[in-house]
Enzyme design. Structure first.
Site, PDB file in Angstrom:
ATOM      1  N   LYS A 286       0.834  -1.192   0.000  1.00 51.91           N
ATOM      2  CA  LYS A 286       0.000   0.000   0.000  1.00 51.91           C
ATOM      3  C   LYS A 286       0.878   1.255   0.000  1.00 51.91           C
ATOM      4  CE  LYS A 286      -3.951  -1.691   2.725  1.00 51.91           C
ATOM      5  NZ  LYS A 286      -4.957  -1.553   1.662  1.00 51.91           N
ATOM      6  N   ARG A 360     -10.023 -11.492   2.085  1.00 49.45           N
ATOM      7  CA  ARG A 360     -10.897 -12.518   1.486  1.00 49.45           C
ATOM      8  C   ARG A 360     -10.193 -13.867   1.431  1.00 49.45           C
ATOM      9  NH1 ARG A 360     -11.437  -8.960  -3.912  1.00 49.45           N
ATOM     10  NH2 ARG A 360     -11.036  -7.358  -2.335  1.00 49.45           N
TER      11      ARG A 360
HETATM   12  N1  BES Z   1      -8.035  -3.737   4.597  1.00 50.95           N
HETATM   13  C1  BES Z   1      -8.223  -3.307   3.262  1.00 50.95           C
HETATM   14  C2  BES Z   1      -9.540  -2.557   3.055  1.00 50.95           C
HETATM   15  C3  BES Z   1      -9.689  -1.232   3.753  1.00 50.95           C
HETATM   16  C4  BES Z   1      -9.340  -0.055   3.100  1.00 50.95           C
HETATM   17  C5  BES Z   1     -10.232  -1.145   5.012  1.00 50.95           C
HETATM   18  C6  BES Z   1      -9.508   1.162   3.731  1.00 50.95           C
HETATM   19  C7  BES Z   1     -10.403   0.065   5.649  1.00 50.95           C
HETATM   20  C8  BES Z   1     -10.049   1.227   5.008  1.00 50.95           C
HETATM   21  C9  BES Z   1      -8.220  -4.509   2.322  1.00 50.95           C
HETATM   22  O1  BES Z   1      -7.418  -5.568   2.699  1.00 50.95           O
HETATM   23  C10 BES Z   1      -7.693  -4.030   1.009  1.00 50.95           C
HETATM   24  O2  BES Z   1      -6.545  -3.689   0.938  1.00 50.95           O
HETATM   25  N2  BES Z   1      -8.556  -4.018  -0.002  1.00 50.95           N
HETATM   26  C11 BES Z   1      -8.182  -3.558  -1.291  1.00 50.95           C
HETATM   27  C12 BES Z   1      -8.735  -4.519  -2.297  1.00 50.95           C
HETATM   28  C13 BES Z   1      -8.094  -4.428  -3.660  1.00 50.95           C
HETATM   29  C14 BES Z   1      -6.621  -4.799  -3.589  1.00 50.95           C
HETATM   30  C15 BES Z   1      -8.811  -5.364  -4.618  1.00 50.95           C
HETATM   31  C16 BES Z   1      -8.771  -2.161  -1.475  1.00 50.95           C
HETATM   32  O3  BES Z   1      -9.835  -1.856  -0.919  1.00 50.95           O
HETATM   33  O4  BES Z   1      -8.132  -1.366  -2.161  1.00 50.95           O
HETATM   34 MN    MN Z   2      -5.421  -5.360   2.041  1.00 53.28          MN
END
Ligand code: BES
Ligand code: MN
Ligand code: ZN
Length: 507
Positions: A286, A360
């Site tokens: 990230k 997931r």
């Molecule tokens: N934990 C994150 C989702 C999240 C984002 C929770 C912001 C709370 C605040 C999750 O694991 C994630 O990184 N999701 C990605 C999915 C993508 C890689 C398909 C996302 O939301 O960008």
């Molecule tokens: Mn994630």
């Protein structure tokens, strides 16, 4: 120390405290009930202030009147706080929680003890026990703060430490008492979940979170099992293992069991909470801006644990299982790579398109484990997608499911608790985005319909078991205040909804 709540029978004007909390509906010129009693004891002062337009029943209006003991005849409390309730017609339990929360915050730094009436207690259509519960929940959730790392703060000066919830009518006392007791259990459980979410990830590792789960289990006599990575590997949970292998900190797969119906194992609900103690994204790293709040990526697990505390106190006649697949998502030398293929516990092959879609993957195997162990219904709760917040803002969690009856039960429980939830579709057009060229399914469908494709992915592992997925990435943490939540950080949602759900499914 936290806020202590105490139920008592009596006359508000005669109970010593730093502040008496009363209320007023919009449009009322001559206060009745307890507010009227206070008004009379003060020689009509509240009525005069209403006439002047300073005190009104408008929602959000609140006025603090100083009434030093001895200056107003027999009137004992040092202050009176008049809370505006808004229009009587659309006043409900959620409003009670908010008014109660705002009132305790209004007294911050002013009062260490206060006495409140049960807002909405005298209104037709509102139940005394439920209104009392809402007052207690609002006071506890509203006064929450996470200040253990603020050694130099003056937060403890004049902190409200005792709130008396007072009722004049003898006949109503048993209901007030039981409502307040339920509200204390619920409010404290939700704040417990918030503490876990707010705790930084250097402190709250999977092992520390597992220890917190063990304490909950011991406190309530639940069954407790924790499996390490080797055991999970031997059970075929390669999707979960793939996420965990990039971290130096040992993963902990935790299973709690509340046996509310030992004679019938099939009378059950399984609550699965995403428990990523820190989500760096893994090798699909990230940006730093997106990483700062990722200590909260175990918010689903925290809410499930909080709900188990309420279940342990309420003891519904149903078996409630909690499954928490705990791990960090880190880009260490052992980390899985984008493009890897893993075989989940249910036999399906997953192409890991994006290591940041890790929740997931862990849920896939947690659902596989639940089904393997006889789950009749599955609810999963997860801070799963940033897209949930894009779609819904911060007022609602996104709901998905494969069973209308279970979906209805979740929506009703959410309504009861005041947690916002909104169902989104599992449409076939979006489902296609998860197709992989080389495996059964891909763990990311790309940018469009991000919450929907994530839910479609999980549905591959729910198979034919009745299942509801709650994406709480939109509501788990907030900045600013909303409703009874008066501070930045974790909300603890949907702790109370999960407990209400278990109770409503009980025989
Ligand atoms: N934990 C994150 C989702 C999240 C984002 C929770 C912001 C709370 C605040 C999750 O694991 C994630 O990184 N999701 C990605 C999915 C993508 C890689 C398909 C996302 O939301 O960008
Ligand atoms: Mn994630
Ligand atoms: Zn995550």
């Amino acid at each position: 120390m936290g806020l202590t709540l105490h139920t008592m029978r009596g006359d508000l004007t005669q109970i010593a405290s730093d502040a008496a909390i009363v209320n007023l509906f919009d449009g009322v010129k001559r206060p009745g009930g307890a507010t009227g009693q206070v008004d009379r004891a003060l020689g009509g002062l509240i009525g005069d202030l209403i006439e002047d337009g300073e005190v009104t029943g408008k929602r959000g209006n609140n006025v603090l009147i100083h009434t030093p003991t001895g200056r107003y005849g027999e009137f004992v409390p040092k202050r009176v706080l008049v809370m505006g309730l808004g229009k009587a017609g659309d006043f409900g339990y959620d409003d009670i929680r908010e008014v109660s929360a705002v009132a305790v915050n209004r007294l911050k730094g002013i009062a260490t003890t206060a006495t409140t009436i049960v807002h909405g207690g005298g209104i037709g259509g509102l139940d005394t026990a439920k209104a009392s519960q809402a007052v207690a929940e609002g006071a506890l959730v509203g006064s929450y703060s996470f200040n253990k790392y603020k050694k130099t703060s003056n937060d403890s000066d004049n902190r409200l430490g005792l709130l008396n919830i007072v009722e004049f009518d003898d006949a109503k006392i048993p209901e007030v008492r039981s409502g307040v007791a339920n509200g204390i259990a619920a409010g404290e459980a939700q704040n417990f979940a918030r503490d876990l979410v707010n705790e930084p990830a250097n402190v709250l590792s999977p092992e520390v979170m597992a220890e917190a789960a063990r304490e909950v289990a011991h406190e309530h006599g639940f069954g407790f099992e924790v499996m390490d990575l080797a055991e999970c590997r031997s059970m075929g949970m390669n999707a979960y293992v793939g996420v965990a292998q990039g971290s130096h900190r040992p993963a902990q797969f935790v299973h709690l069991t509340y046996e509310g119906d030992p004679s019938d194992a099939s009378n059950n609900v399984w609550l699965i909470g995403k428990s990523i103690t820190f989500d760096s994204g893994g090798l699909s790293l990230k940006p730093s801006r997106g990483m700062v709040t990722m200590k909260g990526d175990m918010g689903g697990g925290a809410a499930v644990l909080g709900a188990m505390k309420i279940v342990g106190a309420a003891k519904p006649r149903i078996n409630v299982h909690a499954v928490l697949p705990m791990t960090e998502n880190m880009p260490g030398g052992g980390a899985q790579r984008p493009g890897d293929v893993v075989k989940a516990m249910n036999g399906k092959y997953i192409e890991v398109d994006n290591t940041d879609a890790e929740g997931r993957l862990t849920l896939a195997d947690a659902l596989g484990y639940a089904r393997e162990n006889g789950a009749a219904r599955i609810i999963d709760v997860a801070t799963l997608t940033g897209a949930a917040r894009v779609a819904l803002g911060t007022g609602n969690a996104a709901l998905f499911g494969n069973d209308d009856a279970l979906m209805k039960s979740v929506l009703e429980a959410a309504e009861t608790s005041g947690d916002g939830m909104w169902q989104l579709p599992l449409d076939e057009t979006s489902k296609r985005l998860n197709r992989s060229d080389i495996a059964d399914v891909k763990n990311s469908g790309g940018a469009p319909a991000g919450s929907i494709t994530a839910a479609h992915f999980i549905s591959e592992f729910a198979e034919d078991t009745p299942w509801v997925h709650i994406d709480i990435a939109s509501v788990s943490m907030i900045t600013g205040s909303r409703g009874m939540f008066r501070t930045n950080g974790a909300t603890g949602a949907p702790t109370r909804t999960l407990a209400h759900l278990a109770a409503s499914l009980a025989r």
